[in-house]
Scaffold this motif. Sequence first.
Motif, PDB file in Angstrom:
ATOM      1  N   VAL A 127       1.180  -7.766 -53.045  1.00  0.00           N
ATOM      2  CA  VAL A 127       0.679  -8.248 -51.757  1.00  0.00           C
ATOM      3  C   VAL A 127       1.854  -8.524 -50.833  1.00  0.00           C
ATOM      4  CG1 VAL A 127      -0.729 -10.020 -50.647  1.00  0.00           C
ATOM      5  CG2 VAL A 127      -1.228  -9.353 -52.975  1.00  0.00           C
ATOM      6  N   ARG A 128       1.683  -8.203 -49.547  1.00  0.00           N
ATOM      7  CA  ARG A 128       2.689  -8.555 -48.550  1.00  0.00           C
ATOM      8  C   ARG A 128       2.292  -9.880 -47.914  1.00  0.00           C
ATOM      9  NH1 ARG A 128       3.182  -3.020 -45.249  1.00  0.00           N
ATOM     10  NH2 ARG A 128       1.634  -4.162 -44.112  1.00  0.00           N
ATOM     11  N   VAL A 129       3.232 -10.844 -47.899  1.00  0.00           N
ATOM     12  CA  VAL A 129       2.982 -12.159 -47.303  1.00  0.00           C
ATOM     13  C   VAL A 129       4.098 -12.473 -46.311  1.00  0.00           C
ATOM     14  CG1 VAL A 129       1.723 -13.072 -49.266  1.00  0.00           C
ATOM     15  CG2 VAL A 129       4.163 -13.355 -49.174  1.00  0.00           C
ATOM     16  N   ASN A 130       3.814 -13.344 -45.368  1.00  0.00           N
ATOM     17  CA  ASN A 130       4.808 -13.775 -44.390  1.00  0.00           C
ATOM     18  C   ASN A 130       5.391 -15.114 -44.822  1.00  0.00           C
ATOM     19  OD1 ASN A 130       4.416 -11.559 -42.707  1.00  0.00           O
ATOM     20  ND2 ASN A 130       2.707 -12.555 -41.682  1.00  0.00           N
ATOM     21  N   LYS A 131       6.736 -15.217 -44.787  1.00  0.00           N
ATOM     22  CA  LYS A 131       7.420 -16.449 -45.163  1.00  0.00           C
ATOM     23  C   LYS A 131       8.280 -16.888 -43.985  1.00  0.00           C
ATOM     24  CE  LYS A 131      10.508 -18.377 -48.632  1.00  0.00           C
ATOM     25  NZ  LYS A 131      11.326 -18.110 -49.813  1.00  0.00           N
TER      26      LYS A 131
ATOM     27  N   GLU B 232       8.787 -10.746 -43.954  1.00  0.00           N
ATOM     28  CA  GLU B 232       7.713 -10.202 -44.768  1.00  0.00           C
ATOM     29  C   GLU B 232       8.212 -10.054 -46.195  1.00  0.00           C
ATOM     30  OE1 GLU B 232       6.344  -5.915 -44.984  1.00  0.00           O
ATOM     31  OE2 GLU B 232       4.939  -6.814 -43.557  1.00  0.00           O
TER      32      GLU B 232
ATOM     33  N   SER C  78     -10.797 -11.033 -48.332  1.00  0.00           N
ATOM     34  CA  SER C  78     -10.590 -11.587 -47.003  1.00  0.00           C
ATOM     35  C   SER C  78     -11.915 -11.695 -46.261  1.00  0.00           C
ATOM     36  CB  SER C  78      -9.633 -10.687 -46.213  1.00  0.00           C
ATOM     37  OG  SER C  78      -9.534 -11.141 -44.889  1.00  0.00           O
TER      38      SER C  78
END
Length: 100
Positions: free
Chosen positions: A12-16, A24, A37
């Motif tokens: 999964v790609r998540v934003n930090k 990303e 979702s």
Amino acid sequence: IVFNVTKSAVGVRVNKFVNGRILEKRIHVRIEHIRKSKCQKEIIERVKANEAAKKAAREGGEKVNLKRQAKAPKEGYFLAAPGGDGEITTIQPLPFSDLV
């Protein structure tokens, strides 16, 4: 956003948030921690309702407004006075007295 699927995990790609900027990151998460979702749910329901309203308007020969409306302000009301006598009391500040 899913970028990889394995037998026991999902990539999964998540934003930090790091030092004032958003990076990303790509992480693998086990399937038990994934849920579907719901971000498009409200839009899809609104599209279905709009299509039904358009169909009913075409059959009835009337015009219908399908745009979303801003939330209206609350209605005004009068607050009942404590004591229930209904008489208005005016409160004045105490006059300044110099104690020096």
